[in-house]
Design a protein around this motif. Structure first.
Motif, PDB file in Angstrom:
ATOM      1  N   THR A  49       0.844  -1.188   0.000  1.00 12.55           N
ATOM      2  CA  THR A  49       0.000   0.000   0.000  1.00 12.55           C
ATOM      3  C   THR A  49       0.875   1.232   0.000  1.00 12.55           C
ATOM      4  O   THR A  49       2.026   1.206   0.456  1.00 12.55           O
ATOM      5  CB  THR A  49      -0.951   0.037   1.218  1.00 12.55           C
ATOM      6  OG1 THR A  49      -0.165   0.058   2.418  1.00 12.55           O
ATOM      7  CG2 THR A  49      -1.878  -1.168   1.235  1.00 12.55           C
ATOM      8  N   ALA A  50       0.307   2.312  -0.529  1.00 11.29           N
ATOM      9  CA  ALA A  50       1.016   3.594  -0.602  1.00 11.29           C
ATOM     10  C   ALA A  50       0.341   4.607   0.300  1.00 11.29           C
ATOM     11  O   ALA A  50      -0.801   4.412   0.740  1.00 11.29           O
ATOM     12  CB  ALA A  50       1.028   4.088  -2.046  1.00 11.29           C
ATOM     13  N   ASP A  51       1.042   5.695   0.561  1.00 13.76           N
ATOM     14  CA  ASP A  51       0.540   6.722   1.467  1.00 13.76           C
ATOM     15  C   ASP A  51      -0.480   7.654   0.820  1.00 13.76           C
ATOM     16  O   ASP A  51      -1.053   8.492   1.488  1.00 13.76           O
ATOM     17  CB  ASP A  51       1.700   7.543   2.022  1.00 13.76           C
ATOM     18  CG  ASP A  51       2.399   8.375   0.956  1.00 13.76           C
ATOM     19  OD1 ASP A  51       2.341   8.007  -0.249  1.00 13.76           O
ATOM     20  OD2 ASP A  51       3.033   9.393   1.308  1.00 13.76           O
ATOM     21  N   ARG A  52      -0.708   7.510  -0.467  1.00 16.30           N
ATOM     22  CA  ARG A  52      -1.639   8.403  -1.169  1.00 16.30           C
ATOM     23  C   ARG A  52      -2.362   7.639  -2.273  1.00 16.30           C
ATOM     24  O   ARG A  52      -1.959   6.547  -2.630  1.00 16.30           O
ATOM     25  CB  ARG A  52      -0.910   9.603  -1.739  1.00 16.30           C
ATOM     26  CG  ARG A  52       0.087   9.224  -2.825  1.00 16.30           C
ATOM     27  CD  ARG A  52       0.991  10.348  -3.230  1.00 16.30           C
ATOM     28  NE  ARG A  52       1.863  10.618  -2.102  1.00 16.30           N
ATOM     29  CZ  ARG A  52       2.437  11.770  -1.847  1.00 16.30           C
ATOM     30  NH1 ARG A  52       2.268  12.759  -2.647  1.00 16.30           N
ATOM     31  NH2 ARG A  52       3.194  11.936  -0.803  1.00 16.30           N
ATOM     32  N   ALA A  53      -3.393   8.255  -2.796  1.00 21.72           N
ATOM     33  CA  ALA A  53      -4.125   7.644  -3.905  1.00 21.72           C
ATOM     34  C   ALA A  53      -3.253   7.639  -5.153  1.00 21.72           C
ATOM     35  O   ALA A  53      -2.477   8.565  -5.385  1.00 21.72           O
ATOM     36  CB  ALA A  53      -5.407   8.418  -4.170  1.00 21.72           C
ATOM     37  N   VAL A  54      -3.375   6.570  -5.929  1.00 22.43           N
ATOM     38  CA  VAL A  54      -2.697   6.489  -7.224  1.00 22.43           C
ATOM     39  C   VAL A  54      -3.767   6.156  -8.260  1.00 22.43           C
ATOM     40  O   VAL A  54      -4.399   5.111  -8.189  1.00 22.43           O
ATOM     41  CB  VAL A  54      -1.548   5.453  -7.227  1.00 22.43           C
ATOM     42  CG1 VAL A  54      -0.417   5.909  -6.355  1.00 22.43           C
ATOM     43  CG2 VAL A  54      -2.005   4.094  -6.770  1.00 22.43           C
ATOM     44  N   GLY A  55      -3.991   7.071  -9.179  1.00 24.12           N
ATOM     45  CA  GLY A  55      -5.067   6.885 -10.144  1.00 24.12           C
ATOM     46  C   GLY A  55      -6.394   6.762  -9.418  1.00 24.12           C
ATOM     47  O   GLY A  55      -6.704   7.558  -8.535  1.00 24.12           O
ATOM     48  N   CYS A  57      -7.108   4.268  -7.512  1.00 25.93           N
ATOM     49  CA  CYS A  57      -6.857   3.418  -6.343  1.00 25.93           C
ATOM     50  C   CYS A  57      -6.642   4.313  -5.120  1.00 25.93           C
ATOM     51  O   CYS A  57      -5.691   5.092  -5.083  1.00 25.93           O
ATOM     52  CB  CYS A  57      -5.630   2.537  -6.583  1.00 25.93           C
ATOM     53  SG  CYS A  57      -5.695   1.638  -8.151  1.00 25.93           S
ATOM     54  N   ALA A  58      -7.519   4.195  -4.161  1.00 22.59           N
ATOM     55  CA  ALA A  58      -7.478   5.052  -2.982  1.00 22.59           C
ATOM     56  C   ALA A  58      -6.227   4.810  -2.146  1.00 22.59           C
ATOM     57  O   ALA A  58      -5.621   3.734  -2.207  1.00 22.59           O
ATOM     58  CB  ALA A  58      -8.718   4.796  -2.124  1.00 22.59           C
ATOM     59  N   ALA A  59      -5.858   5.807  -1.363  1.00 24.38           N
ATOM     60  CA  ALA A  59      -4.740   5.645  -0.425  1.00 24.38           C
ATOM     61  C   ALA A  59      -5.065   4.476   0.491  1.00 24.38           C
ATOM     62  O   ALA A  59      -6.189   4.339   0.966  1.00 24.38           O
ATOM     63  CB  ALA A  59      -4.545   6.921   0.386  1.00 24.38           C
ATOM     64  N   GLY A  60      -4.106   3.609   0.704  1.00 26.16           N
ATOM     65  CA  GLY A  60      -4.320   2.453   1.554  1.00 26.16           C
ATOM     66  C   GLY A  60      -4.886   1.245   0.825  1.00 26.16           C
ATOM     67  O   GLY A  60      -4.939   0.157   1.384  1.00 26.16           O
ATOM     68  N   HIS A  61      -5.324   1.436  -0.415  1.00 22.13           N
ATOM     69  CA  HIS A  61      -5.837   0.305  -1.203  1.00 22.13           C
ATOM     70  C   HIS A  61      -4.647  -0.555  -1.637  1.00 22.13           C
ATOM     71  O   HIS A  61      -3.593  -0.039  -1.983  1.00 22.13           O
ATOM     72  CB  HIS A  61      -6.585   0.808  -2.440  1.00 22.13           C
ATOM     73  CG  HIS A  61      -7.301  -0.280  -3.168  1.00 22.13           C
ATOM     74  ND1 HIS A  61      -6.678  -1.107  -4.054  1.00 22.13           N
ATOM     75  CD2 HIS A  61      -8.601  -0.670  -3.129  1.00 22.13           C
ATOM     76  CE1 HIS A  61      -7.556  -1.970  -4.548  1.00 22.13           C
ATOM     77  NE2 HIS A  61      -8.722  -1.726  -3.995  1.00 22.13           N
TER      78      HIS A  61
END
Length: 113
Positions: A49-55, A57-61
């Motif tokens: 998981t990343a600390d922010r949204a990517v595209g 994909c929400a943050a934490g997704h």
């Protein structure tokens, strides 16, 4: 071979390699900090998981990196390399550039800054 000949050879080889590489489409690419890394699906999938949204994909997704390689051994080595990089980035709080697609939140490329 002189320095100019070496430069021309290197440029020619580089251009040929680039031309032979199929282009891959992706939806996003950005720098993130890694929030978590999961080993459950290794070596078939590296989940994190990343600390922010990517595209979309929400943050934490959960983001999924599918290892590449021509053989099962090469895919396992690729998975271990990416997993190690993500763990290192997480522990050191370093930025990682990830590039991927909105569909299933799949990651194509992982680069440490």
């Amino acid at each position: 071979m002189n320095i100019i000949g070496k430069a021309v050879l290197a440029a020619t080889v580089g251009a040929a390699a680039f031309a032979a590489t199929p282009s891959q489409a992706y939806d996003w690419g950005l720098a993130v900090k890694i929030a978590s890394v999961e080993a459950t699906y290794m070596p078939n999938v590296v989940a994190f998981t990343a600390d922010r949204a990517v595209g979309t994909c929400a943050a934490g997704h959960q983001l999924l990196y599918i290892p590449t390689g021509d053989t099962a051994d090469l895919k396992a080595h690729n998975a271990n390399a990416v997993f190690s990089m993500l763990i290192s980035a997480r522990l050191a709080q370093q930025w990682v550039v990830i590039t991927g697609n909105n569909a299933n939140c799949t990651v194509l490329f992982v680069n440490m800054q």
